[in-house]
Design a protein around this motif. Sequence first.
Motif, PDB file in Angstrom:
ATOM      1  N   VAL A   8       0.853  -1.182   0.000  1.00 36.36           N
ATOM      2  CA  VAL A   8       0.000   0.000   0.000  1.00 36.36           C
ATOM      3  C   VAL A   8       0.890   1.233   0.000  1.00 36.36           C
ATOM      4  O   VAL A   8       2.021   1.198   0.485  1.00 36.36           O
ATOM      5  CB  VAL A   8      -0.967   0.033   1.206  1.00 36.36           C
ATOM      6  N   ARG A   9       0.367   2.313  -0.533  1.00 37.57           N
ATOM      7  CA  ARG A   9       1.108   3.572  -0.601  1.00 37.57           C
ATOM      8  C   ARG A   9       0.753   4.410   0.621  1.00 37.57           C
ATOM      9  O   ARG A   9      -0.425   4.558   0.953  1.00 37.57           O
ATOM     10  CB  ARG A   9       0.719   4.323  -1.876  1.00 37.57           C
ATOM     11  N   ILE A  10       1.777   4.923   1.302  1.00 36.64           N
ATOM     12  CA  ILE A  10       1.550   5.805   2.436  1.00 36.64           C
ATOM     13  C   ILE A  10       2.397   7.066   2.273  1.00 36.64           C
ATOM     14  O   ILE A  10       3.379   7.074   1.535  1.00 36.64           O
ATOM     15  CB  ILE A  10       1.877   5.146   3.792  1.00 36.64           C
ATOM     16  N   GLU A  11       1.979   8.120   2.957  1.00 31.99           N
ATOM     17  CA  GLU A  11       2.781   9.323   3.115  1.00 31.99           C
ATOM     18  C   GLU A  11       2.878   9.595   4.608  1.00 31.99           C
ATOM     19  O   GLU A  11       1.883   9.459   5.325  1.00 31.99           O
ATOM     20  CB  GLU A  11       2.130  10.538   2.448  1.00 31.99           C
ATOM     21  N   VAL A  12       4.065   9.952   5.062  1.00 31.67           N
ATOM     22  CA  VAL A  12       4.272  10.328   6.451  1.00 31.67           C
ATOM     23  C   VAL A  12       4.829  11.742   6.448  1.00 31.67           C
ATOM     24  O   VAL A  12       5.847  12.008   5.812  1.00 31.67           O
ATOM     25  CB  VAL A  12       5.251   9.359   7.165  1.00 31.67           C
TER      26      VAL A  12
END
Length: 76
Positions: A8-12
């Motif tokens: 899955v693609r995440i941004e932090v």
Amino acid sequence: MSTEPESVRIEVAFAGGPIIAANVAPAGADALEHALASAAQGTHQLDTDDGRVTLVLGRVAYMKRFARDSKVGFGL
């Protein structure tokens, strides 16, 4: 047959502005969400497609988990 995606693609985003984006295993995204929701202190290691990242939990402003893979361009 499982319909769970391989990654899955995440941004932090961090306090002060920097943002990192990464593809991670669903279990890795779940573990990070749990650590953030529980107000855990210290660091959290996250295995991404590009390698391991160590996050300082107290510096994380938010985490965004994308609902589905989004790609630019043409495709089926």
